[in-house]
Design a protein around this motif. Sequence first.
Motif, PDB file in Angstrom:
ATOM      1  N   MET A   1       0.850  -1.191   0.000  1.00 23.64           N
ATOM      2  CA  MET A   1       0.000   0.000   0.000  1.00 23.64           C
ATOM      3  C   MET A   1       0.885   1.241   0.000  1.00 23.64           C
ATOM      4  O   MET A   1       1.882   1.302   0.700  1.00 23.64           O
ATOM      5  N   ASN A   2       0.522   2.242  -0.749  1.00 24.82           N
ATOM      6  CA  ASN A   2       1.301   3.467  -0.826  1.00 24.82           C
ATOM      7  C   ASN A   2       0.721   4.500   0.136  1.00 24.82           C
ATOM      8  O   ASN A   2      -0.237   5.179  -0.178  1.00 24.82           O
ATOM      9  N   HIS A   3       1.302   4.597   1.309  1.00 23.30           N
ATOM     10  CA  HIS A   3       0.823   5.555   2.314  1.00 23.30           C
ATOM     11  C   HIS A   3       1.865   6.625   2.604  1.00 23.30           C
ATOM     12  O   HIS A   3       1.656   7.450   3.482  1.00 23.30           O
ATOM     13  N   GLY A   4       2.977   6.596   1.902  1.00 22.53           N
ATOM     14  CA  GLY A   4       3.958   7.665   2.000  1.00 22.53           C
ATOM     15  C   GLY A   4       5.012   7.522   3.072  1.00 22.53           C
ATOM     16  O   GLY A   4       5.842   8.403   3.246  1.00 22.53           O
ATOM     17  N   ILE A   5       5.024   6.433   3.823  1.00 18.03           N
ATOM     18  CA  ILE A   5       6.050   6.230   4.838  1.00 18.03           C
ATOM     19  C   ILE A   5       7.242   5.556   4.156  1.00 18.03           C
ATOM     20  O   ILE A   5       7.084   4.509   3.523  1.00 18.03           O
ATOM     21  N   PRO A   6       8.431   6.140   4.287  1.00 15.88           N
ATOM     22  CA  PRO A   6       9.611   5.524   3.666  1.00 15.88           C
ATOM     23  C   PRO A   6       9.813   4.078   4.135  1.00 15.88           C
ATOM     24  O   PRO A   6       9.527   3.739   5.288  1.00 15.88           O
ATOM     25  N   THR A   7      10.325   3.243   3.254  1.00 19.89           N
ATOM     26  CA  THR A   7      10.480   1.810   3.510  1.00 19.89           C
ATOM     27  C   THR A   7      11.257   1.524   4.790  1.00 19.89           C
ATOM     28  O   THR A   7      10.855   0.670   5.587  1.00 19.89           O
ATOM     29  N   GLU A   8      12.365   2.211   5.017  1.00 21.34           N
ATOM     30  CA  GLU A   8      13.184   1.971   6.210  1.00 21.34           C
ATOM     31  C   GLU A   8      12.384   2.221   7.492  1.00 21.34           C
ATOM     32  O   GLU A   8      12.467   1.451   8.450  1.00 21.34           O
ATOM     33  N   ILE A   9      11.579   3.278   7.503  1.00 23.90           N
ATOM     34  CA  ILE A   9      10.760   3.600   8.675  1.00 23.90           C
ATOM     35  C   ILE A   9       9.614   2.599   8.805  1.00 23.90           C
ATOM     36  O   ILE A   9       9.296   2.143   9.913  1.00 23.90           O
ATOM     37  N   GLU A  10       9.005   2.234   7.695  1.00 26.91           N
ATOM     38  CA  GLU A  10       7.919   1.243   7.697  1.00 26.91           C
ATOM     39  C   GLU A  10       8.398  -0.079   8.304  1.00 26.91           C
ATOM     40  O   GLU A  10       7.670  -0.715   9.074  1.00 26.91           O
ATOM     41  N   GLU A  11       9.609  -0.485   7.979  1.00 27.44           N
ATOM     42  CA  GLU A  11      10.159  -1.730   8.525  1.00 27.44           C
ATOM     43  C   GLU A  11      10.309  -1.650  10.044  1.00 27.44           C
ATOM     44  O   GLU A  11      10.037  -2.617  10.748  1.00 27.44           O
ATOM     45  N   ILE A  12      10.721  -0.503  10.554  1.00 29.19           N
ATOM     46  CA  ILE A  12      10.859  -0.330  12.004  1.00 29.19           C
ATOM     47  C   ILE A  12       9.476  -0.329  12.668  1.00 29.19           C
ATOM     48  O   ILE A  12       9.280  -0.963  13.710  1.00 29.19           O
ATOM     49  N   LEU A  13       8.523   0.366  12.067  1.00 32.49           N
ATOM     50  CA  LEU A  13       7.157   0.383  12.610  1.00 32.49           C
ATOM     51  C   LEU A  13       6.574  -1.032  12.642  1.00 32.49           C
ATOM     52  O   LEU A  13       5.954  -1.437  13.631  1.00 32.49           O
ATOM     53  N   ASP A  14       6.774  -1.787  11.563  1.00 28.78           N
ATOM     54  CA  ASP A  14       6.303  -3.176  11.525  1.00 28.78           C
ATOM     55  C   ASP A  14       6.953  -4.005  12.629  1.00 28.78           C
ATOM     56  O   ASP A  14       6.281  -4.770  13.324  1.00 28.78           O
ATOM     57  N   GLU A  15       8.266  -3.864  12.765  1.00 32.52           N
ATOM     58  CA  GLU A  15       9.019  -4.630  13.756  1.00 32.52           C
ATOM     59  C   GLU A  15       8.509  -4.354  15.170  1.00 32.52           C
ATOM     60  O   GLU A  15       8.352  -5.265  15.980  1.00 32.52           O
ATOM     61  N   ARG A  16       8.209  -3.113  15.471  1.00 33.36           N
ATOM     62  CA  ARG A  16       7.799  -2.731  16.828  1.00 33.36           C
ATOM     63  C   ARG A  16       6.305  -2.901  17.107  1.00 33.36           C
ATOM     64  O   ARG A  16       5.927  -3.231  18.226  1.00 33.36           O
ATOM     65  N   PHE A  17       5.481  -2.602  16.129  1.00 31.13           N
ATOM     66  CA  PHE A  17       4.053  -2.448  16.412  1.00 31.13           C
ATOM     67  C   PHE A  17       3.123  -3.398  15.663  1.00 31.13           C
ATOM     68  O   PHE A  17       1.913  -3.302  15.802  1.00 31.13           O
ATOM     69  N   ARG A  18       3.659  -4.324  14.876  1.00 28.03           N
ATOM     70  CA  ARG A  18       2.797  -5.284  14.176  1.00 28.03           C
ATOM     71  C   ARG A  18       2.551  -6.473  15.114  1.00 28.03           C
ATOM     72  O   ARG A  18       2.778  -7.636  14.785  1.00 28.03           O
ATOM     73  N   CYS A  19       2.095  -6.122  16.313  1.00 31.77           N
ATOM     74  CA  CYS A  19       1.812  -7.061  17.392  1.00 31.77           C
ATOM     75  C   CYS A  19       0.912  -6.311  18.385  1.00 31.77           C
ATOM     76  O   CYS A  19       0.551  -5.170  18.143  1.00 31.77           O
ATOM     77  N   ASP A  20       0.559  -6.949  19.476  1.00 31.24           N
ATOM     78  CA  ASP A  20      -0.217  -6.277  20.523  1.00 31.24           C
ATOM     79  C   ASP A  20       0.692  -5.244  21.177  1.00 31.24           C
ATOM     80  O   ASP A  20       1.641  -5.585  21.868  1.00 31.24           O
ATOM     81  N   SER A  21       0.431  -3.976  20.916  1.00 32.71           N
ATOM     82  CA  SER A  21       1.295  -2.888  21.365  1.00 32.71           C
ATOM     83  C   SER A  21       0.528  -1.932  22.267  1.00 32.71           C
ATOM     84  O   SER A  21      -0.555  -1.480  21.907  1.00 32.71           O
ATOM     85  N   LEU A  22       1.106  -1.625  23.405  1.00 36.38           N
ATOM     86  CA  LEU A  22       0.505  -0.647  24.310  1.00 36.38           C
ATOM     87  C   LEU A  22       0.971   0.743  23.887  1.00 36.38           C
ATOM     88  O   LEU A  22       2.167   1.018  23.848  1.00 36.38           O
ATOM     89  N   LEU A  23       0.018   1.599  23.527  1.00 40.18           N
ATOM     90  CA  LEU A  23       0.293   2.968  23.111  1.00 40.18           C
ATOM     91  C   LEU A  23      -0.495   3.932  23.976  1.00 40.18           C
ATOM     92  O   LEU A  23      -1.540   3.579  24.525  1.00 40.18           O
ATOM     93  N   ALA A  24      -0.015   5.157  24.031  1.00 36.36           N
ATOM     94  CA  ALA A  24      -0.810   6.250  24.587  1.00 36.36           C
ATOM     95  C   ALA A  24      -1.540   6.878  23.395  1.00 36.36           C
ATOM     96  O   ALA A  24      -0.915   7.168  22.374  1.00 36.36           O
ATOM     97  N   LEU A  25      -2.837   7.063  23.522  1.00 37.37           N
ATOM     98  CA  LEU A  25      -3.657   7.686  22.474  1.00 37.37           C
ATOM     99  C   LEU A  25      -4.219   8.988  23.021  1.00 37.37           C
ATOM    100  O   LEU A  25      -4.874   8.998  24.061  1.00 37.37           O
ATOM    101  N   ALA A  26      -3.946  10.079  22.318  1.00 40.38           N
ATOM    102  CA  ALA A  26      -4.441  11.389  22.736  1.00 40.38           C
ATOM    103  C   ALA A  26      -5.489  11.899  21.763  1.00 40.38           C
ATOM    104  O   ALA A  26      -5.351  11.740  20.542  1.00 40.38           O
TER     105      ALA A  26
END
Length: 142
Positions: A1-26
């Motif tokens: 999908m083309n959402h504009g996030i550079p590949t290197e950053i997308e890989e880090i986001l996938d690595e960290r958050f493509r699982c059950d992730s606890l986030l703060a939502l504001a």
Amino acid sequence: MNHGIPTEIEEILDERFRCDSLLALATVWEGKPYVRPVNAFYEDGAFYIITNARSGKMKHMARDPRAAVCGEWFTGHGTGENLGHVCSEENEDMAGKLRAVFQEWYDNGHVDEKDPDTCILKIRLTDGVLFKQGKRYEFTCG
């Protein structure tokens, strides 16, 4: 999908958050910020959260869909969207992923799929800042 996030950053986001992730939502309500912890799953430039359409966060986003998320050396802004009931036909694929990712707690009484207000909240990222091994990564989605 083309959402504009550079590949290197997308890989880090996938690595960290493509699982059950606890986030703060504001969110924002009448000019006042509100923040709460949520379990989220990342995929293709967005975070997905199981919630209830009557919750404060959904009430806030109905009026102002702007949101911010924060977790594991990442902060980002995005736009919230109620995708509707978790069991609706159009949510079948994502709901299956969320059930699998959140399996540890999904069926312990926290999620009531029979409630028509149980919904999927999608936070589509617009920009963010991410840190990994001393390097700062910034992005804006196009």
